[in-house]
Design a protein around this motif. Structure first.
Motif, mmCIF file in Angstrom:
data_model
loop_
_atom_site.group_PDB
_atom_site.id
_atom_site.type_symbol
_atom_site.label_atom_id
_atom_site.label_comp_id
_atom_site.label_asym_id
_atom_site.label_seq_id
_atom_site.Cartn_x
_atom_site.Cartn_y
_atom_site.Cartn_z
ATOM 1 N N PHE A 132 -0.904 -7.759 1.193
ATOM 2 C CA PHE A 132 -0.879 -6.455 1.854
ATOM 3 C C PHE A 132 0.235 -5.619 1.233
ATOM 4 O O PHE A 132 1.402 -6.004 1.253
ATOM 5 C CB PHE A 132 -0.633 -6.650 3.355
ATOM 6 N N PHE A 133 -0.123 -4.477 0.652
ATOM 7 C CA PHE A 133 0.844 -3.685 -0.106
ATOM 8 C C PHE A 133 1.351 -2.456 0.641
ATOM 9 O O PHE A 133 2.308 -1.816 0.214
ATOM 10 C CB PHE A 133 0.214 -3.214 -1.430
ATOM 11 N N ALA A 134 0.682 -2.084 1.751
ATOM 12 C CA ALA A 134 1.058 -0.855 2.441
ATOM 13 C C ALA A 134 2.413 -1.011 3.127
ATOM 14 O O ALA A 134 2.760 -2.070 3.646
ATOM 15 C CB ALA A 134 0.008 -0.483 3.479
ATOM 16 N N VAL A 135 3.187 0.066 3.108
ATOM 17 C CA VAL A 135 4.481 0.116 3.794
ATOM 18 C C VAL A 135 4.349 1.055 4.971
ATOM 19 O O VAL A 135 3.938 2.211 4.822
ATOM 20 C CB VAL A 135 5.594 0.617 2.847
ATOM 21 N N GLU A 136 4.661 0.564 6.168
ATOM 22 C CA GLU A 136 4.512 1.379 7.373
ATOM 23 C C GLU A 136 5.512 2.520 7.371
ATOM 24 O O GLU A 136 6.696 2.346 7.126
ATOM 25 C CB GLU A 136 4.720 0.513 8.622
ATOM 26 N N THR A 137 5.019 3.718 7.626
ATOM 27 C CA THR A 137 5.849 4.918 7.698
ATOM 28 C C THR A 137 5.540 5.659 8.990
ATOM 29 O O THR A 137 4.632 5.299 9.736
ATOM 30 C CB THR A 137 5.565 5.844 6.506
ATOM 31 N N ASP A 138 6.276 6.723 9.241
ATOM 32 C CA ASP A 138 6.012 7.541 10.426
ATOM 33 C C ASP A 138 4.609 8.117 10.368
ATOM 34 O O ASP A 138 3.943 8.305 11.378
ATOM 35 C CB ASP A 138 7.035 8.682 10.527
ATOM 36 N N GLU A 139 4.149 8.394 9.145
ATOM 37 C CA GLU A 139 2.823 8.970 8.963
ATOM 38 C C GLU A 139 1.729 7.992 9.393
ATOM 39 O O GLU A 139 0.715 8.379 9.949
ATOM 40 C CB GLU A 139 2.627 9.361 7.499
ATOM 41 N N SER A 140 1.977 6.684 9.157
ATOM 42 C CA SER A 140 0.971 5.696 9.516
ATOM 43 C C SER A 140 0.853 5.525 11.021
ATOM 44 O O SER A 140 -0.088 4.906 11.514
ATOM 45 C CB SER A 140 1.309 4.353 8.864
#
Length: 282
Positions: A132-140
């Motif tokens: 899993f490559f996604a990094v959680e951000t405020d946008e997510s």
């Protein structure tokens, strides 16, 4: 009565002997569509089932279909096991008995589901192998929405909403909408959850049996004409709005889900206003 007049029960002409069966016929057609047939396939099957063996030319003429399309329709129905061809010249086609036809369709659908179920574990394992490559951000974490087509995906979403509901589950809809939810076991799911059900029915001229079996304190009725309005609100955190509700065939139902705080507040306020204006069933 020639075939053109006989088949007029498929249209809106009221000067035929068979017109009184029009609504029942439309329900049968819609149910066949729910089993995976196209509208034209359903009409051909019904025609053959009620008027006996016919040639492709006779079918095309009676149903006002292009002859080339008619050959494609009867061949596709043969492939589905719903129609058989007689060894005659010209070839005549006969529909299977309705009970046998439905049984055939159910078996085919069950086989498809079993095939998919067998792939579930292997597909899940393959998916886990990929990092899993996604990094959680405020946008997510932003508000989300989802478009849902057909009764299957919509019913699954309702099940997810009920499973996560802890306080209030609110449903606004017509008798047709609620009846479809009743047959999909939605009310059983709610009853077995810790949430509190509230329903507004509009319009309501006569209380159907399935509603009379429920707690009348949870239901209020509005005698207005708003059959096209149907939505669900869960714990003031998510909403499901039907853009096409039970006034359309099952495969054409279309809904919009969202956890938008603004939208949820608006629909919750609309429900509460309708609840206050509504009347008890008894």
């Amino acid at each position: 009565m020639n075939s053109e007049r006989q088949i007029s029960l498929f249209d809106n002409e009221s000067d035929t002997v068979m017109y009184k069966h029009k609504l029942t016929l439309e329900k049968i057609r819609d149910e066949l569509i729910n089993f995976g047939l196209t509208k034209s396939q359903a009409k051909v099957f019904i025609y053959l089932g009620k008027y006996g063996s016919k040639t492709a030319s006779e079918i095309a003429k009676a149903l006002q279909l292009p002859r080339t399309e008619t050959y494609h329709l009867v061949n596709s129905l043969q492939s589905m096991g719903l129609v058989v061809a007689e060894l005659s010249h010209p070839t005549k086609y006969t529909a299977m008995d309705m009970k046998e036809a439905v049984s055939t369709l159910v078996k085919q659908e069950q086989e498809r589901i079993d095939t998919l179920a067998n792939k579930e574990e292997s597909l899940s394992e393959m998916w886990k192998e990929i990092p899993f490559f996604a990094v959680e951000t405020d946008e997510s974490k932003s508000e989300k929405m989802q478009l849902l087509h057909g009764s299957g995906p919509i019913t699954n979403k309702i099940r997810e909403m009920v499973d996560s509901s802890l306080e209030d589950f609110k449903i606004y809809g017509s008798i047709s909408d609620l009846l479809r939810m009743y047959h999909s076991d939605v009310f059983d799911w709610v009853e077995n959850s810790p949430t509190n059900l509230k329903m507004v029915v509009s319009p309501l001229n006569k209380t159907p049996e399935f509603l009379s079996e429920m707690d009348s304190k949870k239901i209020r009725a509005i005698p207005s004409n708003s059959e096209n309005k149907c939505f669900l609100v869960n714990d003031k955190k998510e909403v499901l709005i039907f853009m096409r509700n039970a006034t359309h065939p099952t495969r054409q139902v279309f809904a919009w889900w969202s956890d938008s705080e603004t939208l949820v507040d608006m629909m919750n306020s609309l429900f509460e206003l309708s609840w206050e204006k509504g009347e008890s069933l008894y």
